[in-house]
Structure formats: C-alpha cells, structure tokens
Design an enzyme around this catalytic site. Structure first.
Site, mmCIF file in Angstrom:
data_model
loop_
_atom_site.group_PDB
_atom_site.id
_atom_site.type_symbol
_atom_site.label_atom_id
_atom_site.label_comp_id
_atom_site.label_asym_id
_atom_site.label_seq_id
_atom_site.Cartn_x
_atom_site.Cartn_y
_atom_site.Cartn_z
ATOM 1 N N GLU A 332 0.884 -0.996 -0.087
ATOM 2 C CA GLU A 332 -0.044 -0.155 0.017
ATOM 3 C C GLU A 332 0.646 1.332 0.023
ATOM 4 O OE1 GLU A 332 -2.737 -0.349 3.163
ATOM 5 O OE2 GLU A 332 -3.737 -1.985 2.214
ATOM 6 N N ASN A 380 2.178 -4.816 -3.314
ATOM 7 C CA ASN A 380 0.993 -5.219 -3.014
ATOM 8 C C ASN A 380 0.130 -3.895 -2.946
ATOM 9 O OD1 ASN A 380 -1.362 -7.138 -2.719
ATOM 10 N ND2 ASN A 380 -0.919 -6.753 -0.488
ATOM 11 N N HIS A 417 -10.207 -6.342 -2.661
ATOM 12 C CA HIS A 417 -11.275 -6.197 -1.448
ATOM 13 C C HIS A 417 -12.588 -5.460 -2.019
ATOM 14 C CE1 HIS A 417 -8.813 -7.563 1.617
ATOM 15 N NE2 HIS A 417 -7.758 -6.612 1.390
ATOM 16 N N GLU A 446 -5.827 -10.768 -1.684
ATOM 17 C CA GLU A 446 -6.340 -10.704 -0.561
ATOM 18 C C GLU A 446 -8.124 -10.631 -0.950
ATOM 19 O OE1 GLU A 446 -5.354 -7.272 1.909
ATOM 20 O OE2 GLU A 446 -3.293 -7.621 1.503
ATOM 21 N N ASP A 448 -11.818 -10.682 -1.193
ATOM 22 C CA ASP A 448 -12.953 -10.702 -0.624
ATOM 23 C C ASP A 448 -14.309 -9.991 -1.164
ATOM 24 O OD1 ASP A 448 -12.494 -8.319 0.539
ATOM 25 O OD2 ASP A 448 -12.050 -9.157 2.461
HETATM 26 C C1 XIL Z 1 -6.212 -6.407 7.961
HETATM 27 C C2 XIL Z 1 -6.644 -7.629 8.557
HETATM 28 O O1 XIL Z 1 -7.342 -8.609 8.040
HETATM 29 C C3 XIL Z 1 -7.434 -7.431 10.089
HETATM 30 O O2 XIL Z 1 -7.374 -8.364 10.982
HETATM 31 C C4 XIL Z 1 -6.515 -6.187 10.631
HETATM 32 O O3 XIL Z 1 -7.270 -5.760 11.941
HETATM 33 C C5 XIL Z 1 -6.372 -5.143 9.726
HETATM 34 O O4 XIL Z 1 -5.692 -5.656 8.497
HETATM 35 N N1 XIL Z 1 -4.972 -4.603 3.196
HETATM 36 C C6 XIL Z 1 -3.966 -5.659 3.748
HETATM 37 C C7 XIL Z 1 -4.104 -6.418 4.898
HETATM 38 O O5 XIL Z 1 -2.907 -5.508 3.292
HETATM 39 O O6 XIL Z 1 -3.217 -6.602 5.719
HETATM 40 C C8 XIL Z 1 -5.357 -5.889 5.894
HETATM 41 O O7 XIL Z 1 -5.624 -7.023 6.974
HETATM 42 C C9 XIL Z 1 -6.639 -5.712 4.871
HETATM 43 C C10 XIL Z 1 -6.214 -4.662 3.994
#
Ligand code: XIL
Length: 577
Positions: A332, A380, A417, A446, A448
């Site tokens: 990020e 990422n 996400h 990641e 979802d």
């Molecule tokens: C999130 C986790 O899922 C949570 O449990 C935590 O509280 C915060 O981080 N982008 C990312 C991940 O790269 O590391 C994040 O994970 C979600 C967004």
C-alpha cells in the site's frame, strides 16, 4: 413453556429421523408434563453429597407456565435430564450442536457472574469458566451454547450454573442446530463435487490460498473445523496479521516469531506454500517506529530509517528463508488520489516515504533480494485491480519504472477487496495481461467480495458468479499463479456482509462452488492433452466459452474446442470461428 403435544411429538420424531446436521430442534424438557412440586434429580460432577434441589414451580412472571426452580447449596451440581437412546453420546452431537434454554435470576440473587457447564453423562460438552455476566435479574433471558462433539457414550444431559449459594429458574431446554446466517440459496454451480479446491489448483500448477489468523480458531489443532478447511482446501497460506511489522518486531531489535511460526507449521503439516505479508507498510507498525505510521513522528534520519528497514527485512527473511516462498515487500505505498505527475504515480505519506524518500521502495526490494535471493518479491496494493482506473495505472507505472531500473521485482499483488457489482472482468484480465507483457506476475492476494446490505439470496448467487470469474481469469493467465482469499469463514472476516467462501458454520457457500467450478473446468480442459493415435477417429467435439461453460453449438468468435478420440485421449484448443 406450553407447547402443544402434537407439535412436541412432531418435533421429536423429526429430530430422531433426520439424522443430519439439519435436524429440527428437540425439546428436552419444557416442564409442562410435570406437576408443580415434582423434583428433577441433581448430579454433582465430583460425586459429592449435596442438598441442592430442582423443583417444578409456577413461572415467577406467568403463573400458567411451569418452570424448574434450582436452589444450589454446593458447587458443580446440575439438574439432570434423561435422553432417548437415539441421542446418546456422539449420536447427539452428530445431530445437534447447540443447547438453548430460558434462564431467570431472581432479584434477590445479587451476583450475575456465574459459570455454566454442560455435560452428557460425565463428559463435559461446554464450560464457561470465565464466570461471565449472565445478564439482568427479574426477566427471562434466552441462552444458547455451542456444544463440542461427544466422544463417550453418556445419555443424561446435565447442565446448569455453578455456585454454592444461588437460585435460578430454567425453561424450554432444547437441542438444536446452530443457525447459519446464510439464507436458502439455489445453487448456481454444481454442489456435488467433493474434490478440494487445492486438488484442481495443483493440477493447474497454481496456488489457491487463504489468509489465516493465529488467534481466532485452533490453528494448532487439525481437528478444528476451520483448520481442517484451511489444510484440506488450500495449498497456500498467508498470515492475516502475524507477519506484520508490529507483530514481528514489537520492540526495537526484539523479534517475536511465535505466532507466525505456528501458522508456518500449520502450512507445513498440510504441504501448503506460505506467502509473507508484509515487510514495509505504513499500517500496523509499532509505536517505537512511528506513532501513526504516516509521519516520521520520532524524527529518525534517512540513514536510521534505512537501517531499521534493512534490519527488519534481513532478520525476518533470514528466519523464514526456505519456508516462505514470496513476500509482499512493500504494501500500500500508493496514494488514493492519483494526480498526473511526471513519474506516473503518487505515493501516500508514510514513515518510510516521508523519512527516506520515494526510493524507499527500491531499497526495500534490493535488501529483500539480498536477504533471500530465492524468494519472489511483490508490491501489493488495493484499488489497483482494473486497468484504466488511475490507481491501477499508477501501480503499473511504478512496476514498469522498477523493472526498467533493474530493481528485483517478480510481480504485483492486487488485493481485491470488493463488494458485489464492482468486478469488471475485462479490465481485470487486461490489467493482468499488461504485467505479462512486462515480464511480471500479477496475482490476486486478498480477495473478498462483500454482499450488499441488507443481504439477499440473489446476492449470494451473484457473489458466486463473481468469485467464479476471478478464479477463471486466474486460470487463464500464466503470470497469475496465485489467488488468495482474505479469510476462512464469514464470521471471522475483517469485513461485514459475508465476503468469504465459508459460512460461520464452516459450510461451503455458493461462492465456494464458483471457485471450484472455475478450477475444475480449467483443470479438466488442460488434462489429457496427449495427441491421439493417428488412426483413432473423432468421437465427440464439444465447445466451451472462455468461462468453461459448455455451449450447445459451435459459437462465432473465440471459444474452446474439446475433441475426444476413440482411444480416449482429448485435445483442447482455443479456436476462432
Ligand atoms: C487486515 C486484517 O484482516 C485485520 O485483521 C487487521 O485488523 C487489519 O488488517 N490490506 C492488507 C491487509 O494488506 O493486511 C489488511 O488486513 C486488509 C487490507
């Protein structure tokens, strides 16, 4: 509580014949069959003598209803309810996993803090030894407890609160199946295939992965339902939080690997690869590094921050060398607001960008490559999935610049996400394609896909279709070897609205079958590619669209043609017509 007798018999017979996890509730006792003044036996788990009693009485709030009044004079003493043969031992917990009842504490009993214990015979199926607050006095409260599976053959249900001087009332003792919050949903894809996702992924030479937290379930116990799904369905694991900077180096120079190691061991027990997430990020950093992660609040010099970054990368990657195949080295780093700039991308403020400068990314990748030359290195980010979106183009520009400068970089991770309706599969595929042209991997790290609020059955179906499309795209592109889902079950997701593949009860959702469909289709299309014996005639020609769905006739445009020959071999080709 009164329940009409016919209904009670219907409930009982449904419960005893169903024999599956979907059995109707079984009313153990509602006390209506007793006369006021009747007693229920009490059992002491230590076999101690006691004077505790359980007497059927009128409900303190409703004189027409009969309930059980328990008066305790000794610890660990519980009312006892016989069960039919068909509900002894493991047969009970195979059908029911939840005990519910109503509970009333008279106002004269001051303390609300009591443990509750449930036994089947002398085997404990639930224990609440934290002495939780059981709720307000003077009103009926509905209680529900999840039971562990019975392993011995006990036949009497014994349960209640433990105290040596208290009173409470019970009613409507019922065994049931804990509700899943997913509604009834018509399947979109075949739900009969019990082949694991990882089996198909392995055939494709790909990884289907999952983010796992070390504390939310028993990751050291392969019998745990969630752990079993992690090891059974997935061939790649990423730590949800345990490999972040604050977890691994909570104090400067003091590294804490225990929880991350537990996850690595889980992966190793199940032959899963591990992705490392993440070395350099503005979020989840310890306070000794920065108070907010965004600013260099402690005023480190550029040299000091480069040293902190290098030490962290070297120590962590040395610890996991040979065990973690790839790392999100930088996470990020891009700003959500991308204005036109000469570099083609704008970085977000972070302790790293602020204290070191824009080249912290180059340094991080170089340090990482030196620390483990075999590890694949990624950057990422989120909102970078769809080609043409400004942040997606910014990531591409950054990756292109790094590649041209000879910085070690193997690929980019698209977090993904989303909420249903956001997927643009053409732009996603086009994005992956342009990284292929640069010689870089482009993976889904990641995933979802949340439902809309309020959720509907149709939304679960759309979610299934979108998961299927993403998995399909992954199978289409050689530079997209991994797809990781950000969590196991909906209840443990960091996001609301059921974004994952499994329900809270660890049941596969339509979305699971969507991913399975895409992987199965691709795996079967790429198997049996041996050319047939020249003499073998064609027995069947079938056409599929690029999602692997069978078409009733040869379409115009691009499709897949599968030709099956008499010698049993099949050939799949992409064809234009
Ligand atoms: C999130 C986790 O899922 C949570 O449990 C935590 O509280 C915060 O981080 N982008 C990312 C991940 O790269 O590391 C994040 O994970 C979600 C967004």
């Amino acid at each position: 509580m009164r329940l009409n007798l016919n209904l009670r018999l219907a409930v009982l017979s449904a419960a005893l014949t169903a024999g599956t996890a979907m059995a109707a509730p079984y009313v153990v006792c509602d006390f209506e069959q007793y006369a006021v003044g009747d007693t229920v036996p009490m059992w002491n788990s230590w076999g101690n003598a006691h004077t505790s009693v359980a007497v059927v009485e009128a409900d303190p709030l409703d004189a027409g209803n009969k309930v059980l009044h328990v008066t305790l004079s000794s610890w660990d003493t519980y009312p006892e309810f016989p069960l039919p043969d068909a509900l002894s031992g493991a047969a009970l917990t195979a059908q029911y996993d939840q005990l519910t009842f109503r509970y009333y504490r008279p106002a004269s009993i001051a303390s609300a803090y009591m443990a509750l214990h449930v036994y089947l015979g002398s085997e404990q199926l639930y224990a609440d030894n934290g002495y939780p607050n059981q709720g307000d006095a003077g009103q009926w409260l509905q209680k529900a407890y999840t039971l562990t599976a019975a392993t011995t053959d006990g036949q009497a249900l014994r349960f209640g609160y433990s105290n040596n001087a208290t009173e409470y009332y019970l009613d409507d003792v019922t065994l049931s199946v804990e509700e899943d919050d997913m509604p009834e949903v018509e399947p979109v894809f075949d739900t009969s295939d019990t082949t694991a996702l990882r089996t198909y992924a392995a055939r494709l030479g790909k990884q289907i992965g999952v983010a796992v937290p070390a504390w939310s379930f028993a990751v050291d116990d392969d019998e745990d339902a969630r752990t079993a799904v992690v090891g059974g369905q997935f061939n790649m694991l990423v730590a949800e939080n345990e490999m972040k900077f604050d977890a691994l180096q909570p104090e400067r120079g003091e590294f804490a690997f225990d929880n991350a190691d537990r996850l690595v061991r889980l992966a190793q027990r199940h032959g899963m690869e591990v992705r490392g997430h993440t070395l350099v990020w503005h979020s989840q950093v310890p306070s000794w590094l920065s108070a907010d992660g965004e600013k260099n609040t402690l005023g480190y010099t550029r040299a000091e921050l480069l040293d902190i970054m290098r030490t962290h990368i070297e120590t962590v990657m040395a610890h996991y060398r040979g065990q973690v195949v790839e790392w999100d080295v930088v996470n990020e780093c891009l700003s959500d607001q991308q204005s036109s700039s000469t570099t083609g991308y704008t970085l977000r403020p972070s302790v790293w960008a602020t204290g070191i400068g824009a080249d912290f990314i180059d340094s991080a990748l170089v340090y990482a490559h030196r620390a483990d030359p075999d590890a694949r290195l990624y950057i990422n980010d989120y909102s970078v999935e769809f080609r043409g979106k400004s942040k997606a183009d910014a990531l591409y520009n950054l990756a292109k610049r790094l590649k041209a400068a000879g910085i070690p970089l193997d690929g980019v991770g698209l977090q993904s996400h989303w909420t249903i309706g956001q997927l643009d599969s053409t732009k996603l595929a086009n994005n992956i394609r342009r990284y292929a042209d640069l010689g870089l991997n482009c993976i889904i790290t990641e995933l979802d896909i949340a439902l809309k609020d309020p959720t509907s059955a149709a939304d679960y179906q759309q979610q299934a279709r979108e998961y299927e499309q993403v998995a399909h795209i992954m199978t289409e592109w050689d530079n997209c070897p991994h797809l990781l889902v950000w969590g196991v079950t909906d209840d443990l997701s960091w996001r609301e609205n059921a974004p994952l593949l499994f329900t809270a009860r660890v049941r596969p959702k339509p979305a699971y079958y969507g991913v399975q469909h895409a992987l199965r289709t691709a795996a079967s299309l790429t198997s049996g590619l041996t050319r047939p014996d020249a003499a073998a005639g064609v027995v069947r020609t079938e056409y599929f669209n690029l999602h692997g769905r069978r078409l009733s006739e040869a379409p115009a445009g691009l499709s897949l043609r599968r030709t099956t020959y008499a010698d049993g071999t099949a050939v799949v080709e992409k064809v234009w017509r």
